[in-house]
Design an enzyme around this catalytic site. Structure first.
Site, mmCIF file in Angstrom:
data_model
loop_
_atom_site.group_PDB
_atom_site.id
_atom_site.type_symbol
_atom_site.label_atom_id
_atom_site.label_comp_id
_atom_site.label_asym_id
_atom_site.label_seq_id
_atom_site.Cartn_x
_atom_site.Cartn_y
_atom_site.Cartn_z
ATOM 1 N N CYS A 37 0.851 -1.180 0.000
ATOM 2 C CA CYS A 37 0.000 0.000 0.000
ATOM 3 C C CYS A 37 0.888 1.232 0.000
ATOM 4 O O CYS A 37 1.930 1.260 0.639
ATOM 5 C CB CYS A 37 -0.883 -0.025 1.250
ATOM 6 S SG CYS A 37 -1.900 1.442 1.425
ATOM 7 N N HIS A 38 0.466 2.265 -0.722
ATOM 8 C CA HIS A 38 1.325 3.449 -0.856
ATOM 9 C C HIS A 38 1.019 4.551 0.147
ATOM 10 O O HIS A 38 1.602 5.629 0.066
ATOM 11 C CB HIS A 38 1.245 3.992 -2.279
ATOM 12 C CG HIS A 38 -0.162 4.263 -2.716
ATOM 13 N ND1 HIS A 38 -0.534 4.393 -4.023
ATOM 14 C CD2 HIS A 38 -1.297 4.404 -2.003
ATOM 15 C CE1 HIS A 38 -1.832 4.611 -4.086
ATOM 16 N NE2 HIS A 38 -2.312 4.632 -2.884
#
Lengths: 466, 466, 466, 466
Positions: free
Chosen positions: A179-180
């Protein structure tokens, strides 16, 4: 797969949800720009036309002169074909349609419950999980059957429960969630460093952070750049925000070249003051994990935006965005438009390289807890740092959370365990046990039951379709 | 202390809070009725007159012809005198006055928060704990100094935090908390057995229950009498309640000789349906551990009473009750009235006998968790069964709680740890971290802060170093 | 301390045991060769003359034209002077004299117990620990008093118990133990890589290993260099050793430029076969953790050397070596000889840089277990990988040991806890409880008691309150 | 099964190993003497003739006028018939024949390893386990299939691994292991109480003990009778033994009516001195868990008997005993001899009654660790106290073991986990990993491997027969 001379060729990547217009193309660009890797990307999607378009686009990108890595794209008719022989599997699907999502996000509004995203926790996240878990049970079984040794990267939300389901079904799986959100927190720290520390141009991955929590509700309790303690600089910024208001910290401060978004939101400073840790996900995600009365009860758009710095993402806006993407795709497939070949800022390809032995680095990752997050049950999927090396992901010890944060995280973890069981057993009375405990669902019991039943009905095509 | 021929003489019991008009007299009766024990009860109270009255009353009771055990009562001027040489210490005090209690219970009402007791958790329980913890730090230090080997029985609320404070200050202490709430649940099970199982006259201590939870929020997941599974009978009663209403289960059913109170309340059946476990404390206690919206939002007395079966205990009613007790005490001391010599239904004296080797039995007790309650941190004070024997209290493994209950219990446990630290360090910002997380305090953050500050101000005489 | 422009100046390092002729000079060289650091090294030693010599030598080295970092050396009369204001503390002492060490190592020989080193576990290690623990209690107290925030690096053996004692006495200490044994295992893996993988010139710190165990009994269960799995290459080497003998793997194979020592010993291959993990300490250390009958019962020097590849280090040889060093020191102080300015291969200075934010890297370290080594009690000092960054040491999760190795490690861990208590309380009956359980002490109980008493007598000058 | 009026009728007990001449007849007597129970005992044995004899004997006993309970006995041809409909299952088999047992016990003697029993741990216990585990895997599967809700009582040795195997195969099983060794310790405490406390005639089940450990290596750290601390009396006895010798404590002291056996052996006093806990199994069992050199190295019968109070049980003596039993059985079946109808001192029938709700009591039991024994891994089968009630067995918290005992227990627990895996996977290289770590097998590695291979060969009919 061949690994020699610092290059790996003949890789096979299976992409489940391969018709994706967003994530898939980011991957295509990152692969094209990567000189050390080459191979085959096998796209599977229930929308076969979309997968076909991506074959056209992917092969075109790979064929461009600027492309450093050579990749072939194919669309396959079955998940078995995609998985067989795969070294890596990417799971990036949309569970259900916008019709279901509209129920997830907007049905609770009639009871005064507003959600800024609605895909992680809260009423929307729980319902979405209930329809997603059966799909991931199936993915895990297929992976166990066709490519049990492959590395599996999940991008699908709800991240935590998708990853948890994979391990619950096939404990030997080598899966992790990417996940960013934390990356943005690192960008913000880089901006803080520039404004309050006088050091500019620092890339987000040069910022060293200790990450802990669960996906979309992650926190940083240690941050540094070389000899500079970024927790102290953040404290200065938060104090200024507290005494002089948001404008004082932001106006003319957030480095111009990156734009407004690269600055902590008022909610971030508020949470930092409350907990002493830096929030490491976007405000619209963080806020969904906390009691509705705290930050979501003023729901007119301007108030939320001005006071806390986040907006409610409507399903309508998602549909509009998708329509634009479909149009754009048509133009690209027709050759009327070209995909811009630039790095995506995502980290998937870097992690591939790490697992292939081409690079060793520390990043944040979602995997089952084996002690890295103290106070959270073993096996629950948590987000924290890990060392990525040839063939292994080794979590670092993230340590403890402050007690008031721990009890909030633990609440969601226990809820997620209930939702997992509900989804696996298709026992929706268990789902309600989690629903009623969600901090966004603080209401009369009759109302919460009515809302749950309505939302379950709205997603029932995916519950019965098994 | 002499222990021979199944009798123990020359015992010394130190009673801190020895001016008590309620608990102390129950103890006097139980001791007088117990033929195997004799000795000295040393009463210490900051209200020396009240302690003096109890000396008069206690010696009178002990001197009566029906009294089986011989006890001498004395009032002492210092806690040191009471503790020195004590075999047992009883801690039974009122922390603060009704003035502080009025703030605990009623200040939150202006924000729509009603409390049925206000002495355990919730805003009232937290503030009460903050002023009680320093007192218990002091008790623990004095016990460590003057009678480190004595057994210490706590009756003071908040039970959990009082007991926790004792262990935190003097880890070698042999302390435990006693509470009679579970006994009522056993009385109710005896009534259920009579009505639905056809077996009457069963004493509450013949009912075998597996108790788990934290004080005032305890649960029973196994209950039997001889070969009869009482969980099944409770299910029948709860089903009847659900389909036919409360009258159907109660009217003419609750065994007449014991009165109305000996029957589960509507809230009990509701909670049994929700969690599958039998609530093992009074409804007015259980309800304070759960979100305010669930059962407390309808606050007019009739609704609460009729719908859920409990009432809000006002401080005014407590003052009136106390006034009556003071008058009664005067009459007793003056010889115009006699204390009725009957067993109290409390278990303190039985536990004394157990620890002296005169009886071995299983009962519920509050002690630090050493694994008896799975999922709850080590050291947190929990309530569950223990075997009482000569010189030892051995917890039984209570096992797990259902996940949705576990997350609720865990929330309060983490909150209690925060309040403990707040009280020990006199750092009241930590207290607010707990306050804001309490399920009764679900509100706008500015309002909760204002309420906390006001309540803290209302109890400030008892917070030394603020 | 000043930290700017990638340089840190005005550092203060306190060196306890600063008269050292070996470790201290390695540090002097490493500091002189390091351009990013400068400051003061304050030497304290009970042998003040030796410390004085090191001042002369250290300042001379620092003054040489090739020296990149500027350091001043001083000898101080009290430990207080050394510690006050220190940023780092180095603990590198010899506990007792060669007289005590002779008892440690050689007294057991009359019972047929031979030790190859005698300073870690086994009868010698236990007795050495008993006289060292009181010294480390004192160090911890002084550090708490004079420089509680300093980082403390321990080089003293027994490493595990010295570090454990520091944390037991002052839980807030920031201490860790450094040992170079794992570095040799990495050198050996580099040689294996050269011979069986065809890649030469790889530095030991480029070899990525997952380290787990306790100091001097460490193991590697994952090892790689870029895309190459070194566990597989080690398997090939071990199989060749098993089928063709040691000569086949070594002769002409161990890269000539580094000499013979850079190759696993027969014992290493044997242990790899037995446990499936690569032994990560020298054979003479590993062997002392296992039953005496396994590898130590043939004690003539040639057999041990030829069969297993290690020798027994006698105290006589240590004395001879020291005599040479004393002579050499005299010549250096007199200016008749010059210290060769070259890197030491130790990692102390690199870790200093890491903690100052000048470099981030993973290395093996000895710190209390907070979950990094599964199956070993919390708080026991274990050796495994950690990430070194500005102001923090974050352990990586080392994972589990195979069950048969876990039970061996656990035995020593429990023994060390007993020895710790024995040393802290000066209760030597507890020490015997550990002594008799040591795998080298497998004998008649009367004999082991006699041996223990004799050895204790031999070290009694260092046991204060016997 | 019918449960009414404090009687349970129509019970079905499946007895696997129903041809037993010893345990089965004890059960027959206990059942006959029990007025509250009646039903059917279904005997299954691979020796069908022996089972048939027991039918004759059992029905005869049940038909006698003194018999209080009415039981019918049947012999069945398949395990399925025995298990179907069973409320209780008793597992009491002899794994293999005396031929295999002779190898277990006597093969190690040629290497100087003597065993006093050879059926629990040590070389004999490990080999016996390897051939028993497959049988218990099968039992667990059959129970899961035919009577998953039945209570399963195991009497077969090795107790720990048999019970562990049942849970490993069918985690939902309701199984526990019963052993009478602790009962003898309680008898001894009753004798100590008589001699040193002056209280006679106390039954062993009136002695309250806190039991902890693993089967045949159990310990008591708290013991009392009413107000009397038996640990103190044991200390007096042990001190007298230490100063005046065994005769002083025993001669004329062990209560005459019970005979010599009712007194702690010299080994018991020795172990009490060493560990501070009372050994709670027979000396010949305890001794097998400890290093061979400690108590087993003097192997001539007189020395062992005189010095430590135990003998080596040879297989020859077992065969002779069996021959006598066979003869006796013939006479009984022929009606020439009558079984004496007396209580067995075993506790199986009492536990049946407890689980049926006819009696509630505390006793020692072997079940998986769920926290009752601190420091031992979850799931390992441990022996400690539990409360027996209607339909449930609730372990009491046994607490910690002293560190030197913990490490010994842990060693065997880890070994048992290895043997379990070896037996389940039929991977005998894993078995050797345990074998070589056993404290009785402290020897040259080549020799231990040769011995293991020989012993495995000796039991191979039961390894291949699957």
């Amino acid at each position: 797969m061949n690994n020699s001379n610092d290059k790996v060729s003949n890789l096979k990547i299976a992409y489940i949800g391969g018709g994706s217009r967003n994530w898939a193309r980011k991957l295509m660009c990152d692969l094209a720009l990567e000189p050390q890797l080459s191979g085959l990307v096998s796209l599977f999607d229930i929308d076969q036309e979309a997968a076909g378009h991506n074959v056209t686009i992917g092969n075109a990108i790979s064929g461009r002169s600027e492309a450093a890595g050579t990749w072939r794209y194919e669309a396959v008719a079955t998940i078995e074909q995609a998985l067989t022989g795969a070294d890596f599997v990417i799971l990036s699907i949309l569970p259900g349609t916008f019709e279901e999502m509209a129920v997830d996000v907007h049905a609770p509004e009639k009871y005064g419950i507003y959600q800024s995203v609605g895909d992680t926790v809260g009423p929307g996240g729980i319902i979405r999980a209930l329809r997603t878990i059966p799909l991931f049970v199936d993915f895990a079984r297929q992976i166990e059957r066709y490519c049990p040794s492959a590395w599996v990267i999940n991008y699908t939300n709800p991240m935590t429960l998708c990853t948890r389901t994979l391990y619950d079904t096939f404990p030997g799986i080598k899966a992790f969630g990417c996940c960013h959100e934390v990356f943005s927190a690192q960008e913000e720290l880089s901006a803080i460093l520039e404004v309050f520390g006088g050091v500019s141009g620092v890339e987000r991955f040069e910022i060293e952070t200790n990450v802990k929590g669960i996906n979309h509700f992650t926190w940083i309790d240690r941050a540094s750049y070389k000899g500079i303690d970024l927790m102290e600089l953040y404290r200065i910024a938060a104090d200024q925000f507290a005494s002089e208001g948001y404008r004082a910290t932001k106006e003319g401060r957030a480095p111009r070249q990156y734009g407004d978004w690269r600055w902590p939101k008022p909610l971030h400073f508020e949470l930092f003051d409350r907990y002493g840790l830096i929030p490491a996900a976007g405000a619209r995600h963080m806020v969904e994990f906390m009691p509705h009365e705290w930050y979501m009860s003023q729901t007119d758009a301007d108030t939320l935006k001005n006071k806390w710095g986040f907006e409610l993402t409507t399903v309508r806006s998602r549909i509009e965005y998708q329509d634009k993407q479909i149009e754009e795709t048509k133009r690209i497939v027709a050759g009327d438009e070209t995909v811009e070949l630039k790095p995506s800022k995502e980290e998937g390809v870097r992690i591939l390289k790490g697992l292939l032995g081409l690079e060793t680095f520390v990043t944040n990752i979602n995997v089952p807890n084996r002690g890295q997050l103290v106070g959270i049950p073993e096996g629950a999927v948590v987000e924290s740092n890990a060392l990525i090396q040839l063939g292994r992901i080794t979590p670092l010890q993230a340590g403890e959370l402050p007690l008031d944060l721990l009890s909030l995280v633990a609440l969601h973890v226990y809820n997620q365990e209930l939702v997992l069981k509900a989804g696996i057993r298709q026992d929706y009375s268990l789902g309600y046990k989690a629903f009623v405990k969600d901090p966004l669902v603080y209401m009369d019991l009759n109302k919460s039951k009515a809302l749950y039943d309505e939302m379950l009905e709205g997603t029932c095509r995916y519950l019965n379709a098994r």
